[in-house]
Design a protein around this motif. Structure first.
Motif, PDB file in Angstrom:
ATOM      1  N   PHE A 165       0.831  -1.201   0.000  1.00 18.84           N
ATOM      2  CA  PHE A 165       0.000   0.000   0.000  1.00 18.84           C
ATOM      3  C   PHE A 165       0.861   1.244   0.000  1.00 18.84           C
ATOM      4  CE2 PHE A 165      -2.345  -3.470   1.826  1.00 18.84           C
ATOM      5  CZ  PHE A 165      -3.573  -3.377   1.206  1.00 18.84           C
ATOM      6  N   VAL A 166       0.348   2.259  -0.663  1.00 15.37           N
ATOM      7  CA  VAL A 166       0.980   3.565  -0.677  1.00 15.37           C
ATOM      8  C   VAL A 166      -0.117   4.605  -0.461  1.00 15.37           C
ATOM      9  CG1 VAL A 166       0.809   3.706  -3.192  1.00 15.37           C
ATOM     10  CG2 VAL A 166       2.450   5.152  -1.978  1.00 15.37           C
ATOM     11  N   ASN A 167       0.156   5.572   0.389  1.00 17.94           N
ATOM     12  CA  ASN A 167      -0.857   6.579   0.699  1.00 17.94           C
ATOM     13  C   ASN A 167      -0.884   7.686  -0.350  1.00 17.94           C
ATOM     14  OD1 ASN A 167      -1.639   5.245   2.998  1.00 17.94           O
ATOM     15  ND2 ASN A 167      -0.529   6.578   4.400  1.00 17.94           N
ATOM     16  N   LEU A 168      -1.998   8.386  -0.366  1.00 22.85           N
ATOM     17  CA  LEU A 168      -2.134   9.538  -1.258  1.00 22.85           C
ATOM     18  C   LEU A 168      -1.031  10.556  -0.974  1.00 22.85           C
ATOM     19  CD1 LEU A 168      -5.989   9.947  -0.981  1.00 22.85           C
ATOM     20  CD2 LEU A 168      -4.759   9.349  -3.074  1.00 22.85           C
ATOM     21  N   ALA A 212       7.743   6.278  -3.347  1.00 30.62           N
ATOM     22  CA  ALA A 212       7.633   5.271  -4.406  1.00 30.62           C
ATOM     23  C   ALA A 212       8.794   4.276  -4.331  1.00 30.62           C
ATOM     24  CB  ALA A 212       7.603   5.958  -5.770  1.00 30.62           C
ATOM     25  N   ARG A 213       9.974   4.777  -4.034  1.00 33.09           N
ATOM     26  CA  ARG A 213      11.143   3.894  -3.902  1.00 33.09           C
ATOM     27  C   ARG A 213      10.931   2.892  -2.763  1.00 33.09           C
ATOM     28  NH1 ARG A 213      16.840   3.685  -4.305  1.00 33.09           N
ATOM     29  NH2 ARG A 213      17.812   2.949  -2.377  1.00 33.09           N
ATOM     30  N   TRP A 214      10.482   3.382  -1.592  1.00 37.63           N
ATOM     31  CA  TRP A 214      10.284   2.490  -0.462  1.00 37.63           C
ATOM     32  C   TRP A 214       9.158   1.494  -0.731  1.00 37.63           C
ATOM     33  CZ3 TRP A 214      13.917   1.536   2.530  1.00 37.63           C
ATOM     34  CH2 TRP A 214      14.805   2.520   2.972  1.00 37.63           C
ATOM     35  N   THR A 215       8.159   1.890  -1.483  1.00 39.51           N
ATOM     36  CA  THR A 215       7.076   0.965  -1.815  1.00 39.51           C
ATOM     37  C   THR A 215       7.601  -0.234  -2.584  1.00 39.51           C
ATOM     38  OG1 THR A 215       5.450   2.767  -1.851  1.00 39.51           O
ATOM     39  CG2 THR A 215       4.874   0.746  -3.034  1.00 39.51           C
ATOM     40  N   TRP A 216       8.465   0.015  -3.561  1.00 42.49           N
ATOM     41  CA  TRP A 216       9.021  -1.088  -4.347  1.00 42.49           C
ATOM     42  C   TRP A 216       9.994  -1.934  -3.526  1.00 42.49           C
ATOM     43  CZ3 TRP A 216       6.687  -2.864  -8.275  1.00 42.49           C
ATOM     44  CH2 TRP A 216       6.010  -2.034  -9.172  1.00 42.49           C
ATOM     45  N   LEU A 217      10.782  -1.311  -2.684  1.00 39.93           N
ATOM     46  CA  LEU A 217      11.713  -2.092  -1.870  1.00 39.93           C
ATOM     47  C   LEU A 217      10.972  -3.045  -0.946  1.00 39.93           C
ATOM     48  CD1 LEU A 217      14.473   0.542  -0.964  1.00 39.93           C
ATOM     49  CD2 LEU A 217      14.653  -1.383  -2.553  1.00 39.93           C
ATOM     50  N   ASP A 218       9.860  -2.588  -0.383  1.00 35.08           N
ATOM     51  CA  ASP A 218       9.097  -3.500   0.463  1.00 35.08           C
ATOM     52  C   ASP A 218       8.375  -4.542  -0.374  1.00 35.08           C
ATOM     53  OD1 ASP A 218       8.444  -3.987   3.297  1.00 35.08           O
ATOM     54  OD2 ASP A 218       6.385  -3.783   2.585  1.00 35.08           O
ATOM     55  N   THR A 219       8.027  -4.196  -1.592  1.00 32.45           N
ATOM     56  CA  THR A 219       7.460  -5.181  -2.513  1.00 32.45           C
ATOM     57  C   THR A 219       8.477  -6.293  -2.786  1.00 32.45           C
ATOM     58  OG1 THR A 219       6.003  -3.554  -3.550  1.00 32.45           O
ATOM     59  CG2 THR A 219       6.569  -5.507  -4.833  1.00 32.45           C
ATOM     60  N   PHE A 220       9.727  -5.923  -3.046  1.00 33.97           N
ATOM     61  CA  PHE A 220      10.765  -6.931  -3.266  1.00 33.97           C
ATOM     62  C   PHE A 220      10.944  -7.799  -2.025  1.00 33.97           C
ATOM     63  CE2 PHE A 220      12.942  -3.677  -6.268  1.00 33.97           C
ATOM     64  CZ  PHE A 220      11.946  -3.884  -7.209  1.00 33.97           C
ATOM     65  N   ARG A 221      10.834  -7.179  -0.842  1.00 37.05           N
ATOM     66  CA  ARG A 221      10.949  -7.962   0.398  1.00 37.05           C
ATOM     67  C   ARG A 221       9.858  -9.008   0.481  1.00 37.05           C
ATOM     68  NH1 ARG A 221       7.257  -8.519   4.509  1.00 37.05           N
ATOM     69  NH2 ARG A 221       6.827  -6.286   4.340  1.00 37.05           N
ATOM     70  N   GLN A 222       8.611  -8.645   0.144  1.00 40.31           N
ATOM     71  CA  GLN A 222       7.522  -9.613   0.202  1.00 40.31           C
ATOM     72  C   GLN A 222       7.717 -10.749  -0.790  1.00 40.31           C
ATOM     73  OE1 GLN A 222       3.448  -8.310   0.678  1.00 40.31           O
ATOM     74  NE2 GLN A 222       4.103  -6.191   0.900  1.00 40.31           N
ATOM     75  N   LEU A 223       8.397 -10.478  -1.883  1.00 42.21           N
ATOM     76  CA  LEU A 223       8.684 -11.519  -2.873  1.00 42.21           C
ATOM     77  C   LEU A 223       9.849 -12.406  -2.451  1.00 42.21           C
ATOM     78  CD1 LEU A 223       8.276  -9.334  -6.082  1.00 42.21           C
ATOM     79  CD2 LEU A 223       6.749 -11.179  -5.337  1.00 42.21           C
ATOM     80  N   GLY A 224      10.487 -12.076  -1.328  1.00 44.30           N
ATOM     81  CA  GLY A 224      11.634 -12.855  -0.872  1.00 44.30           C
ATOM     82  C   GLY A 224      12.918 -12.511  -1.587  1.00 44.30           C
TER      83      GLY A 224
END
Length: 957
Positions: free
Chosen positions: A561-564, A576-588
């Protein structure tokens, strides 16, 4: 660079010997205890049921208004012979009797609706006659010899103070410190004592003022005092922490949203021939009473009873405080009151926290006040020069160097994704509300992976971008989120439990998502959803975040999730950068960098981490549960080698599958059912504490058996797990052994020939680890990263610290309490304090452990090396230093997918018989197996996620 750190921790000084005091002590006694119990039973109208005296409010009243009372004992509600009141001098009967009478009258008012007419008048007369007879035989004050350093040594060698010292000693220390003013910069601060659940506080009073934006903001210094133990240490500790207490004067909250706000009251003592004021601030709580439809004092607040004791002065009602908070914080007609600030109350221009130099000055003042009975813990020195793993160089002197570093990071991320996906393609859905967020997310993905902009395809309503490189096959589909991110619609039918109504709203949102989004096929899929900030969802339980996470998981899709843009701080590009980094974390797609410890660490070492997810009935889905999460990391298998334990299949599964399986269990959870095991080894239902312990310990033993095939470092957070694994409390620890209720203490080799165990501990909301600052032995104080400890090679307890982030550019000598000349805006600055993480090497291959295992010829482990390895796990190229080692960080964040739903109406709660904090025996913080104060968002204390949209928690928070 600093070469030593100093902690704000103190221990009994052996050169002084015992700290003996002779306070006056009052006990309730069996007769008075029986009278009070009968009174309370009659007031409640349930004389046939056993009762526990509600002495919490009575204790608060005595601490606030009885001159000379230093502390109140715990456990009085259950045991009449436990010391009840401790005083420096006897409190006259003329003071004790009115306080008891006022308390009893307050009980009468609380239950006045149960009786009416003539019956009520007769019952009230009879009750008051009984009260008057009781006051004729009050217990006596007797002097008693008390050793404030009385200690017992556990079987494992840990010093434990006697239980009453956990409540008594902090109060005694606080009053001793408050007797001396703190002088700095030509100014003077004087402190008042505030009693707390886990110790005591000193709050500077009257408050300091800070002028900003044509308004006055109020704040005070706050010093917290608490007693703790340290594993395998021969003396217990007194921890002292320093901070800012802000007072709310600009309120922007609806009265009905007040769920519990603290108010500290400064009131004169109502007794003739007594000091005008006591040495305390009186703690109270205001909340919105939905039955009465107005704001009122919470049940145990002494402010409810003050008008009965002092009919001359006017004491503010909660509505008065909310209408004119600044008037009351400055004082009105001899009475002052301050509303303790929290972010939900509105803005505040004073920043939180203190910088090292100011904390060092306060700490010096405390040290002087505690001599000669207590001495400071010796400064700790570095145990290694290798403070970080093999990271990419951060010092980029030229643009070419910076570009090379970014290229190296992008390559590492691509390799990690390839290994984590194991040949699968990767599909992202960006569900946006603002076009600028969509644009920044697409740009950030290209930048983080070092790829050119993606190839675009699609129509006016739906756009899709494609990337193919280095074995990666990525597609990103974007579309407007629409009504999927709208607030949940909660039924107003109050005949059904809140959790059941919330589960129904979540089911409706899951159905809507199912209609709007197709299930992914033969691909790993993740949705990034833009939603409003928490402040947009003012009605309780209407935030759709958890519903959307469950909806995506039911389709086999992870979620982030990303806030308005207007709802969060920081630039959109950074978010936006942190959103993708945490996305990569969830993917392992993340793995710890290569360590730099030395050859004493096996090359095929694997890491395992345990985290217990604990929700109360105030949790994210209003359904209580506890769930053990286990994560395994094998660095030698390359990037992305992160797995979680699936108890049903009895195998390790990739980290993304673990997250989805945790969410799949939601439908099986039932907030009112009996304790039981679910598909991923979770535990649901209330059960008993013993049942919880047996189940969690069973799972831990089973997991240890699955890790025997290779050298393993097991990581666990003691504060998180000891609730269901009591053998992890400090007093129960034994070196190189693991304890379970079913088996007792057993040598570590029983659970694996090459098993090591390290327990981490943080502040856990109770100051369980001390504050710290680095110093040069002269006048400079600051921060420094490293692993710290005493010079003893057999030491097992270390401190892991990180430096302040590069974004924290405040001068370390910044003074906020008494701003230095030219520092007019200093109070408005927010101070960053790096986390002190305690590392206890509970088990390793020591000389004794090898001898017991018949392996005398093998080289023994050095505990400092294993502590250093754990410390290095906090560092990663993509992140600031983490608050926990990476495997433990991953296990904790997996809890975001534990979202149980109440599928049936829970059975009515049983009559409450457990003691409140003031009514129960005082337990040391590391023995409090049940959190006494649930986190305000429903997580057990110390377990709440960081609250950041990217989900990560860092060392400087």
């Amino acid at each position: 660079m600093y070469h030593m750190i100093r902690t704000a921790a103190y221990e009994p000084d052996p050169a002084h010997g015992p700290w003996i005091e002779y306070p006056y002590v009052m006990r309730l006694g069996e007769e008075l205890h029986a009278e009070f119990s009968e009174l309370y039973a009659r007031v409640r109208g349930r004389s046939d049921q056993p009762v526990r005296l509600p002495v919490r409010g009575l204790n608060s009243l005595f601490r606030a208004l009885a001159p000379g009372v230093v502390a109140t004992g715990r456990g009085v509600a259950a045991d009449a012979e436990i010391p009840w009141l401790y005083g420096r001098e006897p409190v006259p009967r003329e003071v004790v009797a009115p306080l008891l009478g006022t308390w009893a009258a307050g009980l009468l008012r609380e239950h006045e609706g149960k009786y009416g007419g003539a019956d009520r008048a007769a019952w009230e007369d009879q009750l008051l006659d009984g009260i008057d007879a009781t006051w004729e035989d009050l217990p006596l004050w007797r002097p008693e010899r008390i050793d404030l350093t009385e200690t017992r040594i556990s079987a494992g060698g840990t010093a434990e103070p006697v239980r009453r010292l956990f409540g008594l000693l902090p109060e005694w220390v606080a009053f001793r410190l408050a007797a001396r003013p703190f002088r700095t910069g030509g100014s003077v601060l004087r402190f008042r004592v505030v009693s707390c659940e886990n110790g005591a506080e000193l709050v500077s009073w009257p408050p300091q003022r800070y002028e900003s934006r044509k308004q006055t903001w109020y704040y005070s210094a706050v010093i917290s005092v608490s007693v703790h133990t340290v594993p395998f240490t021969e003396r217990f500790r007194v921890h002292v922490s320093y901070g800012i207490r802000r007072w709310a004067t600009c309120l922007e909250i609806r009265c009905r949203d007040l769920s519990g706000t603290t108010v500290l009251l400064d009131a004169p003592l109502p007794w003739p021939d007594r000091p005008d004021r006591g040495h305390r601030l009186i703690g109270n709580t205001i909340k919105f009473d939905r039955k009465q439809g107005q704001v009122g004092w919470r049940l145990h607040s002494p402010a409810r009873l003050l008008p009965d004791l002092d009919i001359v002065r006017y004491y503010p009602e909660p509505e008065d405080l909310l209408d004119a908070p600044e008037k009351w914080v400055n004082g009105h007609q001899g009475v002052a009151a301050g509303i303790v600030y929290s972010p939900g109350l509105g803005p505040h221009r004073v920043g939180p926290g203190l910088m090292p130099k100011e904390r060092a000055e306060l700490d010096t003042w405390v040290e002087e006040g505690l001599r000669p009975m207590l001495r400071r813990i010796p400064d700790m020195k570095r145990v290694t020069r290798n403070n970080t793993p093999s990271l990419l160089p951060r010092s980029t002197t030229t643009a070419e160097h910076a570009e090379a570093r970014q290229a190296g990071q992008a390559l590492a991320r691509r390799k990690a994704l390839v290994n984590a996906l194991d040949g699968s393609s990767l599909a992202f859905d960006i569900l946006w509300q603002s076009p600028e967020t969509r644009t920044e997310l697409l740009a950030a993905l290209s930048a983080l992976l070092g790829l050119p902009p993606g190839r675009k395809a699609g129509d006016a309503d739906t756009d899709t971008w494609y990337w193919q490189a280095d074995g990666l096959d990525i597609s990103v589909r974007t579309c407007h989120v629409g009504t999927m991110a709208a607030p949940l619609k909660i039924s107003g039918d109050r005949r059904r439990p809140r959790g059941v109504r919330l589960a129904q709203a979540i089911a409706e949102r899951c159905a809507l998502v199912g209609e709007r989004m197709e299930c992914p096929r033969d691909t790993r899929s993740l949705a990034i959803i833009e939603i409003g900030g928490k402040d947009r969802f003012t009605a309780p339980d209407t935030d759709p975040k958890h519903a959307l996470r469950l909806a995506c998981a039911r389709q086999g899709r992870l979620s982030q999730f990303v806030n308005l843009p207007e709802d969060t701080e920081g630039t959109l590009r950074l978010r936006a950068r942190w959103t993708w980094l945490d996305t990569f974390r969830q993917l392992g797609a993340i793995s710890p960098p290569a360590h730099r410890v030395g050859t004493g660490i096996p090359g095929d070492l694997q890491y395992a981490a345990l985290w217990l997810v604990r929700y109360t009935r105030q949790g994210p889905t209003r359904c209580p549960t506890r769930r053990l999460v286990a994560v395994r990391v094998r660095p030698d298998e390359g990037q992305g080698a992160i797995h979680g334990w699936d108890a049903v299949r009895s195998t390790w599964v990739p980290y993304p599958e673990l997250l989805l399986s945790l969410a799949e269990d939601a439908a099986e959870m039932n907030g009112g059912g009996a304790i039981g095991r679910h598909r991923n080894g979770g535990v649901a239902g209330p059960g008993t504490e013993q049942q919880w312990r047996h189940e969690v310990e069973r799972q831990v033993r089973a997991l240890l058996f699955q890790l025997r095939d290779r050298p393993t470092l097991l990581l666990a957070n003691a504060g998180n797990l000891r609730q269901c694994w009591p053998s992890l409390r400090n007093g129960a620890l034994v070196k190189d052994a693991l304890g379970f209720e079913a088996t007792g203490d057993q040598r570590l080799a029983v659970y694996g020939p090459d098993l090591r165990v390290i327990l981490t501990r943080d502040r856990n909301g109770r100051d369980e680890v001390p504050e710290w600052y680095a110093h040069d032995g002269k006048d400079k104080a600051g921060f420094s990263k490293g692993v710290w400890g005493p010079s003893d090679p057999q030491n097992r307890v270390f401190a892991s610290t990180a430096d302040a982030p590069h974004t924290a550019k405040l001068p370390k000598g910044l003074m906020k309490l008494i701003p230095a000349p030219g520092g007019r805006t200093a109070p408005g600055k927010s101070a960053w304090n790096p986390v002190h993480l305690e590392l206890t090497v509970l088990g390793c291959l020591s000389e004794n452990a090898l001898a017991h295992a018949g392996r005398e010829g093998e080289p023994a482990d050095r505990p400092a090396e294993w502590a250093t390895l754990t410390h290095q796990l906090r560092f990663h190229d993509d992140y600031p230093p983490l608050a926990r080692p990476l495997p433990l960080h991953l296990a904790r964040l997996a809890g975001e997918y534990v979202l149980p739903l109440a599928t049936t109406s829970p059975s009515p709660p049983k009559e409450e018989t457990s003691a409140t904090a003031d009514e129960a025996p005082a337990l040391p913080p590391d023995e409090q197996t049940s959190p006494r104060i649930p986190h305000e968002r429903g997580y057990a204390e110390g377990d709440a996620p960081s609250g950041d949209e990217e989900g990560d928690s860092f060392a400087y928070k």
